[in-house]
Design a protein around this motif. Sequence first.
Motif, PDB file in Angstrom:
ATOM      1  N   GLY A  24       0.841  -1.191   0.000  1.00  0.00           N
ATOM      2  CA  GLY A  24       0.000   0.000   0.000  1.00  0.00           C
ATOM      3  C   GLY A  24       0.872   1.235   0.000  1.00  0.00           C
ATOM      4  N   THR A  25       0.243   2.388   0.144  1.00  0.00           N
ATOM      5  CA  THR A  25       0.949   3.660   0.008  1.00  0.00           C
ATOM      6  C   THR A  25       2.133   3.778   0.956  1.00  0.00           C
ATOM      7  OG1 THR A  25      -1.113   4.715  -0.672  1.00  0.00           O
ATOM      8  CG2 THR A  25       0.658   6.167   0.094  1.00  0.00           C
ATOM      9  N   HIS A  71      -0.023  -4.276   4.382  1.00  0.00           N
ATOM     10  CA  HIS A  71      -0.298  -2.838   4.433  1.00  0.00           C
ATOM     11  C   HIS A  71      -1.041  -2.478   5.719  1.00  0.00           C
ATOM     12  CE1 HIS A  71      -1.150   1.196   3.267  1.00  0.00           C
ATOM     13  NE2 HIS A  71      -2.403   0.994   2.906  1.00  0.00           N
ATOM     14  N   GLY A  75      -4.291  -4.622   6.678  1.00  0.00           N
ATOM     15  CA  GLY A  75      -3.652  -5.627   5.836  1.00  0.00           C
ATOM     16  C   GLY A  75      -3.173  -6.813   6.649  1.00  0.00           C
TER      17      GLY A  75
END
Length: 516
Positions: A24-25, A71, A75
């Motif tokens: 993820g980011t 994540h 996550g």
Amino acid sequence: MNGAESLVATLVEQDVDICFANPGTSEMHFLAALGGNPGMRSVLCLFEGVATGAADGWYRMKDKPASTLLHLGPGLANGLANIHNAKRASSGMVNVVGEHSASHLKYDPPLTSDIEGLARPLSHWVRRAESADSIAWDTAQAVAKASEHPGQIATLILPGDTSWQRTEAERVLPTPVVTRRKTPNAARVEHVARVLRSGEPTLIILANKATRGVALERAGQVAAATGALLGSQFFTARIERGAGRVPIARIPYAVPLAQAFLKDFKHIVTVETSEPVAFFAYPDKPSLLKAEGTLVHPLVEEDEDSELAFDMLLQALGATDTAPRLQARIETPVPTGALNPVSIAHAMAAALPEHCIVVDESLTTGRESMNLTMGARPHDLINNMGGSIGYSTPVATGAALACPDRRVFCMVGDGSAMYTIQSLWTQAREGLNVTTIIFANNSYAILKAEYANMGAGTPGERALSMIDIDNPRIDWLAMAKSMGVPGVAVETAEDFYKAMTDSTREPGPRLIEVRL
């Protein structure tokens, strides 16, 4: 070098060279580091439960941990069911869980959660990396923990700023510790030798490392010398079985059948496991399955060396030259006609190629029929130790990556398959030699049986609607095709056998829908 690059470099140096990732980011710098290190293989998984299950399958076949990339807290939460299964199977893994940067956490952004609180119940080791300079040390310790015997779950939390900040100091790693399995207690070994010399009916229950390799061969020598029976719990992390291997009897799953199997043994000797326990509590049925008066004798604790224990036991028995009894090859004729548990097992016994890997989550269809494959060509059998369904397709994915030269057969019920069906996509992307066999009875058939076992009465229409999955019916061939996996449906035993053998003729994944 930034913190993320230091982490990946340390993983590779510590022989953790694969990462099952769902990024993820907050993990973009770690993702860049994965791609920038040629020693690391990155495998994209479309669901975190596939990533953690694949790491489990990798460990079961390689005996070394993989890493995962998850994540944030949600996550990790998505991957916890298969972390639970891995923990129960004593599989080691290193979970890298992204986190917000320290400066951002104080604002309580939407994805903030108590990652340590989520990780701790299913992890043996949890740490938050505090700086780019300390992350190499933290990573090496995580790998060392995951590599212990039995395998451990290590969870390293990676804040975003720790990941992107540059390292200011030279990487420092802890002094490597050579981990050796503990030596079994000599007095305990001698006590078991006396039990075996008594001649009273004895069952030796093997688990973990004792169900394969030299340890299994030595256990076979003990059994041949003393007349003891070798057995396993119904679920075992990995068994080497088939022709030419030491055979192991399997304690049945159902409580009455297990009680009948165990009733005549005066002694139970445990090796890297505990005494047999029912999977669930049932009204008017016991939790402990042994007969009253049966004595339980631990030979090998879970952190000890089974191979060494059996060497010591053979010395105590004066039986070091005894040859183990081995399973003979049984040439099973190709079955014909209707599909049922017996004809399915016979088709498998005839079709399984030498040294394949069977990952079993067949539940109702295969539960009592796997004994019919004992005389098949030599193969490895992997079971679900934790009971959380949806383990098999990810574990098969990891096993195929660990052993690219071996065909993996994944046996799974249609209800279980829907939990982690995204595994097919990763198998297609990576070109893995996995044959996924879907037993499609269009229901959670296991729950129908358990409904009766629990004494809950006759299920009504509304109750049945909660354990049937035929409205709408799942189109497995379309599902497989959408993820790049060729599929075929079969309705007879001979067609099932043909589909299995055909799936081994070409590399890459295949799906067989067994319509029941």
